[in-house]
Motif scaffolding. Structure first.
Motif: not given
Length: 180
Positions: A162-176
């Motif tokens: 879950y934490n990995w997925d949250v981190k991945r989403r934040r990173t992809s949202r930041g990149a967007t």
């Protein structure tokens, strides 16, 4: 798949979440759901084991008490004098009696079945039942400990994924946001 001696599957600790997700062709949300389902199954088994443990913890003293009485009757078998005893008629009602020595006893087997046994045979039956009940209790305790370990491992796996997925989403949202 690795199991314990009674066939309960062992879960694997997810050491590297990135590798685990890369190997899986299933979305993270579905994997998290499967992890939660596995935890629920283990907890259900644990509850069933605790219920069986309670039953065995009530049954073992009864078997021991009955075995003690049968051994006492075996020791008094050659005596002609009656045995003074009190026995329970109801939860709060007891009666005193003088009982002649006997060569047989009646044992409840369960399901409203009672059978007559010679004393020595009754002793052997009760010793076997006691040994089996104690072995079952030991196995249940071992399995319960094993299940607690599996639940803990799955909860850690779930939290890490879950934490990995949250981190991945934040990173992809930041990149967007940066590219926009």
């Amino acid at each position: 798949m690795e199991t314990n001696p009674r066939g309960i599957p062992k879960v694997q600790f997810v050491e590297n979440v990135d590798e685990f997700v890369a190997k899986s062709d299933v979305p993270v949300e579905i994997t998290l759901g499967k992890f939660q389902e596995t935890i629920a199954k283990y907890k259900f088994m644990e509850i069933n084991f605790m219920n069986r443990k309670k039953v065995l913890e009530m049954k073992i003293p009864e078997i021991k008490k009955t075995l003690t009485v049968v051994e006492y009757l075996i020791n008094k078998q050659d005596s002609d004098e009656p045995i003074d005893t009190t026995f329970e008629l109801n939860d709060t009602l007891w009666a005193a009696a003088k009982v002649k020595t006997t060569e047989t006893v009646y044992l409840w087997l369960g399901a409203n079945v009672m059978l007559e046994y010679p004393l020595q045979e009754a002793k052997e039956l009760l010793e076997g039942k006691l040994k089996s009940a104690q072995m079952n209790l030991d196995n249940l305790l071992e399995d319960s400990e094993f299940l607690r370990d599996q639940v803990t491992t799955m909860e850690v796996n779930t939290a890490r994924l879950y934490n990995w997925d949250v981190k991945r989403r934040r990173t992809s949202r930041g990149a967007t946001e940066i590219t926009a």
